[in-house]
Design a protein around this motif. Structure first.
Motif, PDB file in Angstrom:
ATOM      1  N   ASP A  73       0.686  -0.968  -0.102  1.00  0.00           N
ATOM      2  CA  ASP A  73       0.226  -0.166   0.239  1.00  0.00           C
ATOM      3  C   ASP A  73       0.487   1.188  -0.100  1.00  0.00           C
ATOM      4  N   GLN A  74       2.153   0.825   0.845  1.00  0.00           N
ATOM      5  CA  GLN A  74       2.523   2.292   1.118  1.00  0.00           C
ATOM      6  C   GLN A  74       3.520   3.278  -0.490  1.00  0.00           C
ATOM      7  N   GLU A  75       4.023   1.731  -1.009  1.00  0.00           N
ATOM      8  CA  GLU A  75       4.185   1.624  -2.286  1.00  0.00           C
ATOM      9  C   GLU A  75       3.844   1.920  -3.271  1.00  0.00           C
ATOM     10  N   THR A  76       2.122   1.677  -3.270  1.00  0.00           N
ATOM     11  CA  THR A  76       1.189   2.076  -4.139  1.00  0.00           C
ATOM     12  C   THR A  76       1.072   3.222  -3.773  1.00  0.00           C
ATOM     13  N   GLN A  77       1.207   3.463  -2.852  1.00  0.00           N
ATOM     14  CA  GLN A  77       0.692   5.488  -2.327  1.00  0.00           C
ATOM     15  C   GLN A  77       1.907   6.350  -2.958  1.00  0.00           C
ATOM     16  N   GLN A  78       3.563   5.569  -2.515  1.00  0.00           N
ATOM     17  CA  GLN A  78       4.629   6.157  -3.380  1.00  0.00           C
ATOM     18  C   GLN A  78       4.070   6.262  -4.848  1.00  0.00           C
ATOM     19  N   ASP A  79       4.356   5.458  -4.739  1.00  0.00           N
ATOM     20  CA  ASP A  79       3.894   5.476  -6.763  1.00  0.00           C
ATOM     21  C   ASP A  79       2.744   6.625  -6.950  1.00  0.00           C
ATOM     22  N   LYS A  80       1.577   6.838  -6.334  1.00  0.00           N
ATOM     23  CA  LYS A  80       0.602   7.093  -6.957  1.00  0.00           C
ATOM     24  C   LYS A  80       0.834   9.045  -6.670  1.00  0.00           C
ATOM     25  N   GLU A  81       1.925   9.023  -5.357  1.00  0.00           N
ATOM     26  CA  GLU A  81       2.300  10.167  -5.113  1.00  0.00           C
ATOM     27  C   GLU A  81       2.959  10.923  -6.337  1.00  0.00           C
ATOM     28  N   THR A  82       4.089   9.640  -6.625  1.00  0.00           N
ATOM     29  CA  THR A  82       4.945  10.256  -7.709  1.00  0.00           C
ATOM     30  C   THR A  82       4.578  10.429  -8.871  1.00  0.00           C
ATOM     31  N   GLN A  83       3.809   9.945  -8.723  1.00  0.00           N
ATOM     32  CA  GLN A  83       2.870  10.130 -10.431  1.00  0.00           C
ATOM     33  C   GLN A  83       1.921  11.420 -11.057  1.00  0.00           C
ATOM     34  N   GLN A  84       1.475  11.996  -9.004  1.00  0.00           N
ATOM     35  CA  GLN A  84       1.025  12.897  -9.275  1.00  0.00           C
ATOM     36  C   GLN A  84       2.084  13.758  -9.318  1.00  0.00           C
ATOM     37  N   ASP A  85       2.827  14.368  -8.856  1.00  0.00           N
ATOM     38  CA  ASP A  85       3.910  14.722  -9.162  1.00  0.00           C
ATOM     39  C   ASP A  85       5.033  14.842 -10.689  1.00  0.00           C
ATOM     40  N   GLU A  86       4.814  13.519 -11.060  1.00  0.00           N
ATOM     41  CA  GLU A  86       5.232  13.896 -12.317  1.00  0.00           C
ATOM     42  C   GLU A  86       4.421  14.504 -13.319  1.00  0.00           C
ATOM     43  N   GLU A  87       3.048  14.638 -12.587  1.00  0.00           N
ATOM     44  CA  GLU A  87       2.110  14.730 -13.706  1.00  0.00           C
ATOM     45  C   GLU A  87       2.658  16.352 -13.549  1.00  0.00           C
ATOM     46  N   THR A  88       2.162  16.751 -12.105  1.00  0.00           N
ATOM     47  CA  THR A  88       2.398  18.106 -11.346  1.00  0.00           C
ATOM     48  C   THR A  88       3.438  18.748 -12.288  1.00  0.00           C
ATOM     49  N   ARG A  89       4.659  18.263 -12.795  1.00  0.00           N
ATOM     50  CA  ARG A  89       5.707  18.421 -13.296  1.00  0.00           C
ATOM     51  C   ARG A  89       5.316  18.838 -14.899  1.00  0.00           C
ATOM     52  N   GLN A  90       4.898  17.551 -15.195  1.00  0.00           N
ATOM     53  CA  GLN A  90       4.644  17.817 -16.529  1.00  0.00           C
ATOM     54  C   GLN A  90       3.745  19.545 -16.793  1.00  0.00           C
ATOM     55  N   ASP A  91       2.518  19.234 -16.078  1.00  0.00           N
ATOM     56  CA  ASP A  91       1.893  20.003 -16.416  1.00  0.00           C
ATOM     57  C   ASP A  91       2.310  21.690 -15.767  1.00  0.00           C
ATOM     58  N   LYS A  92       2.856  21.565 -15.206  1.00  0.00           N
ATOM     59  CA  LYS A  92       3.644  22.761 -14.963  1.00  0.00           C
ATOM     60  C   LYS A  92       5.107  22.618 -16.250  1.00  0.00           C
ATOM     61  N   GLU A  93       5.362  21.933 -16.408  1.00  0.00           N
ATOM     62  CA  GLU A  93       6.456  22.248 -17.680  1.00  0.00           C
ATOM     63  C   GLU A  93       5.514  23.010 -18.999  1.00  0.00           C
ATOM     64  N   THR A  94       4.089  22.017 -19.482  1.00  0.00           N
ATOM     65  CA  THR A  94       3.498  22.043 -20.009  1.00  0.00           C
ATOM     66  C   THR A  94       3.130  23.864 -20.136  1.00  0.00           C
ATOM     67  N   ARG A  95       2.721  24.194 -18.905  1.00  0.00           N
ATOM     68  CA  ARG A  95       2.449  25.670 -18.995  1.00  0.00           C
ATOM     69  C   ARG A  95       3.743  26.722 -18.989  1.00  0.00           C
ATOM     70  N   GLU A  96       4.364  26.695 -18.476  1.00  0.00           N
ATOM     71  CA  GLU A  96       5.732  27.665 -19.337  1.00  0.00           C
ATOM     72  C   GLU A  96       6.082  26.794 -20.569  1.00  0.00           C
ATOM     73  N   ASP A  97       5.691  26.238 -21.353  1.00  0.00           N
ATOM     74  CA  ASP A  97       6.076  25.974 -23.118  1.00  0.00           C
ATOM     75  C   ASP A  97       5.093  27.181 -23.206  1.00  0.00           C
ATOM     76  N   ARG A  98       3.906  26.621 -23.054  1.00  0.00           N
ATOM     77  CA  ARG A  98       2.525  27.387 -23.279  1.00  0.00           C
ATOM     78  C   ARG A  98       3.129  28.235 -23.475  1.00  0.00           C
ATOM     79  N   GLU A  99       3.336  29.285 -22.318  1.00  0.00           N
ATOM     80  CA  GLU A  99       3.615  30.838 -22.095  1.00  0.00           C
ATOM     81  C   GLU A  99       4.638  31.201 -22.683  1.00  0.00           C
ATOM     82  N   THR A 100       5.802  30.510 -22.969  1.00  0.00           N
ATOM     83  CA  THR A 100       7.221  30.726 -23.745  1.00  0.00           C
ATOM     84  C   THR A 100       6.898  31.349 -25.582  1.00  0.00           C
ATOM     85  N   GLN A 101       5.804  29.724 -24.962  1.00  0.00           N
ATOM     86  CA  GLN A 101       5.318  30.132 -26.788  1.00  0.00           C
ATOM     87  C   GLN A 101       3.969  31.625 -27.046  1.00  0.00           C
TER      88      GLN A 101
END
Length: 240
Positions: A13-41
């Motif tokens: 469960d902990q590993e699953t939770q960590q995976d979820k959090e890692t996945q969420q962080d990755e998604e958040t980071r990607q979203d942030k990068e996407t927003r930054e790319d959009r703003e840059t564009q």
């Protein structure tokens, strides 16, 4: 075993939770990068749009400046052409005026020449008729009384000296008025060959008879006292 299984489940469960959090962080980071790319564009697009507008404005300004220069050049050229046309027209008018004036002067000169020739022809004809009348009568009739002032008696005959090379009874300085007197050399010119011959040196005198108003030209050689010339002056005689 149960505890071990529970621990494994918990760990999973902990590993699953960590995976979820890692996945969420990755998604958040990607979203942030996407927003930054959009703003840059968007910023890049905005910058390009701005540069494009500036280029368009610059090009419009250049076109406007070129149009203005072209218009000024055309106006300058038109002014120059107008000035040249005006100068050409003035030159033509001046030339026409000069030609008209020359034509008028030529016509006046021609008329004057014709009048002079006509007058000379009439005078020559009158003189010839007078001479013919005198030759028919065999003598020159003397006018009664004195001639009017400025009138000259017309005598065509050449007066020749006698055997002693003198003209007796014709010239008397006491009874005639000396109009002109000058020392000089007398020459004769052959009309055909144009040869010049010296006749002598002496004093040339022009006499006027106060009674008859006749004028005579007289010249005597200073050395030999020979008569070099003796002419009666009439109104057709030209002294040059």
């Amino acid at each position: 075993d149960q505890e071990t299984r529970d621990d494994e489940e918990t760990q999973q469960d902990q590993e699953t939770q960590q995976d979820k959090e890692t996945q969420q962080d990755e998604e958040t980071r990607q979203d942030k990068e996407t927003r930054e790319d959009r703003e840059t564009q968007q910023d890049e697009e905005t910058r390009e749009d701005k540069e494009t507008r500036e280029d368009q404005d610059t090009k419009e300004d250049q076109d406007t400046q070129k149009d203005e220069e072209t218009r000024e050049d055309e106006e300058t050229q038109e002014d120059q052409e107008t000035q040249q046309d005006e100068e050409t027209r003035e030159d033509q008018e001046t030339q026409e005026d000069e030609e008209t004036q020359e034509d008028q002067e030529t016509q006046e000169d021609e008329e004057t020449r014709k009048d002079e020739e006509t007058q000379e022809d009439e005078e020559t004809q009158e003189d010839q008729e007078t001479q013919e009348d005198k030759e028919k009568e065999g003598e020159v009739e003397e006018d009664e009384g004195h001639l009017e002032e400025g009138e000259v008696r017309v005598i065509r005959e050449q007066i020749e000296p006698n055997d002693n090379n003198e003209v007796s009874g014709i010239i008397s300085e006491d009874s005639n008025e000396t109009i002109f007197s000058e020392h000089g050399m007398l020459y004769s010119i052959d009309r055909n060959t144009k040869n010049v011959e010296e006749k002598g040196y002496g004093e040339m005198k022009l006499f006027r008879n106060p009674c008859t108003n006749e004028m005579t030209l007289h010249m005597v050689d200073e050395t030999t006292s020979d008569i070099l010339c003796f002419h009666v002056i009439d109104r057709l005689t030209q002294l040059r």
